[in-house]
Enzyme design. Structure first.
Site, PDB file in Angstrom:
ATOM      1  N   HIS A 310       0.852  -1.180   0.000  1.00  0.00           N
ATOM      2  CA  HIS A 310       0.000   0.000   0.000  1.00  0.00           C
ATOM      3  C   HIS A 310       0.883   1.223   0.000  1.00  0.00           C
ATOM      4  CE1 HIS A 310      -3.165   2.824   1.078  1.00  0.00           C
ATOM      5  NE2 HIS A 310      -3.994   1.896   0.662  1.00  0.00           N
ATOM      6  N   ASP A 367      -8.068  -5.074   0.154  1.00  0.00           N
ATOM      7  CA  ASP A 367      -8.626  -5.914  -0.900  1.00  0.00           C
ATOM      8  C   ASP A 367      -8.271  -7.382  -0.745  1.00  0.00           C
ATOM      9  OD1 ASP A 367     -10.028  -4.013  -2.316  1.00  0.00           O
ATOM     10  OD2 ASP A 367      -8.215  -3.269  -3.274  1.00  0.00           O
TER      11      ASP A 367
HETATM   12  N1  ACO Z   1       4.067  -7.765  -4.843  1.00  0.00           N
HETATM   13  C1  ACO Z   1       5.411  -7.776  -5.020  1.00  0.00           C
HETATM   14  N2  ACO Z   1       6.208  -6.702  -4.857  1.00  0.00           N
HETATM   15  C2  ACO Z   1       5.601  -5.551  -4.513  1.00  0.00           C
HETATM   16  C3  ACO Z   1       4.215  -5.451  -4.327  1.00  0.00           C
HETATM   17  C4  ACO Z   1       3.434  -6.615  -4.508  1.00  0.00           C
HETATM   18  N3  ACO Z   1       2.101  -6.572  -4.348  1.00  0.00           N
HETATM   19  N4  ACO Z   1       3.882  -4.177  -4.004  1.00  0.00           N
HETATM   20  C5  ACO Z   1       5.038  -3.502  -3.979  1.00  0.00           C
HETATM   21  N5  ACO Z   1       6.088  -4.329  -4.282  1.00  0.00           N
HETATM   22  C6  ACO Z   1       7.519  -3.961  -4.302  1.00  0.00           C
HETATM   23  C7  ACO Z   1       7.867  -3.167  -5.542  1.00  0.00           C
HETATM   24  O1  ACO Z   1       8.304  -4.006  -6.587  1.00  0.00           O
HETATM   25  C8  ACO Z   1       8.973  -2.283  -5.006  1.00  0.00           C
HETATM   26  O2  ACO Z   1      10.153  -3.068  -4.897  1.00  0.00           O
HETATM   27  P1  ACO Z   1      11.606  -2.380  -5.150  1.00  0.00           P
HETATM   28  O3  ACO Z   1      11.745  -1.351  -4.081  1.00  0.00           O
HETATM   29  O4  ACO Z   1      12.557  -3.498  -5.050  1.00  0.00           O
HETATM   30  O5  ACO Z   1      11.517  -1.784  -6.527  1.00  0.00           O
HETATM   31  C9  ACO Z   1       8.538  -1.961  -3.572  1.00  0.00           C
HETATM   32  O6  ACO Z   1       7.746  -3.096  -3.183  1.00  0.00           O
HETATM   33  C10 ACO Z   1       7.741  -0.679  -3.433  1.00  0.00           C
HETATM   34  O7  ACO Z   1       6.617  -0.763  -4.347  1.00  0.00           O
HETATM   35  P2  ACO Z   1       6.039   0.454  -5.153  1.00  0.00           P
HETATM   36  O8  ACO Z   1       5.361  -0.078  -6.361  1.00  0.00           O
HETATM   37  O9  ACO Z   1       7.106   1.497  -5.352  1.00  0.00           O
HETATM   38  O10 ACO Z   1       4.995   1.005  -4.121  1.00  0.00           O
HETATM   39  P3  ACO Z   1       3.828   1.987  -4.463  1.00  0.00           P
HETATM   40  O11 ACO Z   1       3.536   2.711  -3.210  1.00  0.00           O
HETATM   41  O12 ACO Z   1       4.131   2.796  -5.682  1.00  0.00           O
HETATM   42  O13 ACO Z   1       2.613   1.004  -4.856  1.00  0.00           O
HETATM   43  C11 ACO Z   1       0.763  -0.452  -4.693  1.00  0.00           C
HETATM   44  C12 ACO Z   1       1.602   0.643  -3.998  1.00  0.00           C
HETATM   45  C13 ACO Z   1       0.342   0.044  -6.088  1.00  0.00           C
HETATM   46  C14 ACO Z   1      -0.501  -0.696  -3.868  1.00  0.00           C
HETATM   47  C15 ACO Z   1       1.609  -1.738  -4.801  1.00  0.00           C
HETATM   48  O14 ACO Z   1       1.972  -2.204  -3.526  1.00  0.00           O
HETATM   49  C16 ACO Z   1       0.875  -2.842  -5.582  1.00  0.00           C
HETATM   50  O15 ACO Z   1       0.961  -2.885  -6.811  1.00  0.00           O
HETATM   51  N6  ACO Z   1       0.139  -3.780  -4.865  1.00  0.00           N
HETATM   52  C17 ACO Z   1      -0.632  -4.793  -5.523  1.00  0.00           C
HETATM   53  C18 ACO Z   1      -1.965  -4.213  -6.024  1.00  0.00           C
HETATM   54  C19 ACO Z   1      -2.948  -3.931  -4.893  1.00  0.00           C
HETATM   55  O16 ACO Z   1      -3.181  -4.762  -4.027  1.00  0.00           O
HETATM   56  N7  ACO Z   1      -3.549  -2.743  -4.953  1.00  0.00           N
HETATM   57  C20 ACO Z   1      -4.583  -2.333  -3.990  1.00  0.00           C
HETATM   58  C21 ACO Z   1      -4.080  -1.257  -3.072  1.00  0.00           C
HETATM   59  S1  ACO Z   1      -5.311  -0.854  -1.882  1.00  0.00           S
HETATM   60  C22 ACO Z   1      -6.386   0.119  -2.719  1.00  0.00           C
HETATM   61  O17 ACO Z   1      -6.061   0.832  -3.637  1.00  0.00           O
HETATM   62  C23 ACO Z   1      -7.722   0.044  -2.349  1.00  0.00           C
END
Ligand code: ACO
Length: 431
Positions: A310, A367
């Protein structure tokens, strides 16, 4: 928000710029850079607005490090335990818990407006039966502008705005249920105004003219809780969209329709559908949780663990904690055994002890477990994000209203241009 006596200094090109520090009611501090460009020629750059406050808002307080979420000062835990969705919607939109008389008024107004114009049937018939209900929902919400053209000028009258708020709250469940009925080819069910908000929606979703469907109180209560937990979440992707669309003085219906589209994506509200599809895929592939954990960690593999991570929660998502407990209760009360829940629990267990997820502070989000409850309640997978939209509606409305009442300027970020410098046009025969 108060301006403090503190300032930050920016040293650039031999000059020193004083940047005011402002403070919120929970003591979080921010640099006010709104005059910086005029003084120094500099803008700030922050792709994805990871560290940029876009507004001052009195609606929701969220502390992602401590896992705190409060609507108008009330904790999400207390509201989910004690309140009805309509009561929480009133709180979020109008700022205070309603008194008994106000709540009765609010409920009556919303109940009175649940019908939608018969011409909506014609619009619905135009959609192919396999249309995703989120696309239908956003289109039909925009269509409300055609039926209520007086809503197009939100600046003119706050009575009009209040009317639009009531209509939207009242009609969204009807539109959502009709989108589903249209998809499965069943007759549309009209609202029944002796039912409450959640019961009415369930009846329109699952009732048929052939059978007398009585919504189960366990299902009504679970739905009420889910809607409350989704009701508001400050400046997320869809809410920021609603505010920015509304900042051009677009109508409430147009702005919320844009929010519905923003919510649809799998990185935002679409994650609840994506979680179940992921869990199903893992199950069909033999249920090997570790294989999918390895994929999630592999930077060359686009797979992400849906429902994990998140932007703001870096400890735990308080909504996920409540939903996980509620999922267990609902499944046991309804006597549902869902093998996908076991896979979800297995994934969570492995992820919570895996250094990749621990180091990046990736925890289950709202979620991860909501889809499992929706399944147990009989909601089809492609309606999950529609359920989220129904829950989030009061938040979108409140943020749009606040933006309008604050008289905020039109949203218009800047950029750092990285393209070609000026060059001469080359005629077609010389390229
Ligand atoms: N699975 C694997 N790796 C992940 C995940 C995941 N679900 N989420 C983040 N990471 C990793 C990224 O690859 C990144 O790694 P790095 O630092 O080695 O490059 C690090 O964790 C940080 O991730 P970001 O994408 O920079 O974080 P951001 O804050 O931009 O994204 C997000 C947040 C979009 C929610 C992300 O965690 C994600 O894609 N999660 C899966 C989708 C999801 O569940 N979305 C619902 C969110 S809740 C809502 O909107 C209601």
């Amino acid at each position: 928000m108060a301006e403090t006596a503190e300032t930050a200094e920016l040293h650039f090109n031999g000059e020193v710029y004083q940047i005011p520090v402002v403070k919120g009611t929970e003591n979080e501090k921010a640099l006010d850079i709104s005059k910086l460009r005029g003084q120094s020629g500099l803008i700030t750059l922050d792709a994805g607005f990871k560290n940029t406050g876009s507004t001052q808002s009195a609606i929701t307080f969220l502390d992602g490090e401590k896992g705190i979420l409060r609507y108008r000062g009330y904790t999400i835990e207390q509201l989910a335990e004690n309140a009805s969705f309509l009561e929480v919607a009133y709180l979020i939109i109008y700022g205070e818990l309603p008194k008994a008389e106000q709540l009765e008024h609010w409920r009556n107004d919303i109940t009175y407006h649940t019908l939608i114009h018969e011409d909506f049937k014609v619009l619905l018939e135009g959609f192919p039966s396999n249309s995703h209900p989120m696309g239908v929902l956003s289109s039909l919400v925009t269509s409300l502008t055609a039926f209520y053209p007086e809503s197009l000028d939100p600046v003119r009258s706050s009575n009009e705005v209040d009317m639009s708020i009531i209509r939207l709250m009242a009609k969204l469940p009807t539109i959502a249920a009709w989108a589903y009925k249209n998809e499965i080819g069943q007759p549309l069910m009209y609202p029944k105004n002796d039912l409450d908000y959640c019961g009415n929606f369930l009846k329109m979703m699952f009732g048929t003219p052939a059978e007398n469907y009585e919504p189960n109180p366990v299902v009504i209560s679970a739905l009420n809780k889910l809607l409350i937990l989704h009701a508001e979440h400050e400046q997320n992707c869809s809410t920021s969209t609603v505010r920015i669309v509304g900042s051009s003085q677009a109508s409430l219906y147009a702005s919320v329709s844009a929010g519905i589209n923003a919510l649809w994506g799998p990185l935002h509200g679409g994650a609840n559908q994506a979680v179940i599809e992921m869990l199903e895929a893992i199950k069909a592939d033999g249920g090997d949780v570790n294989k999918y954990m390895a994929k999630a960690k592999d930077k060359n593999d686009p797979f992400r663990l849906m429902g994990f991570g998140h932007r703001v929660y870096k400890n735990f998502d308080p909504r996920a904690r409540i939903i996980k407990k509620a999922a267990d209760e609902v499944l046991s009360q309804l006597g549902v055994k869902d093998p996908v829940l076991e896979i979800a629990k297995g994934l969570e267990e492995v992820a919570l002890s895996d250094p990749y997820f621990v180091d990046r502070k990736l925890y289950p989000n709202v979620d991860f477990y909501s889809g499992i409850i929706y399944r147990a309640l009989g909601i089809p997978t492609n309606m999950f994000t529609v359920m989220f939209a129904m829950g989030r509606l009061p938040g979108w409305i409140a943020q749009w209203k606040e933006m309008r009442e604050n008289g905020e300027p039109i949203g218009r970020p800047r950029q750092v241009y990285t393209g070609e410098n000026a060059r001469e046009y080359v005629s077609l025969d010389k390229r």
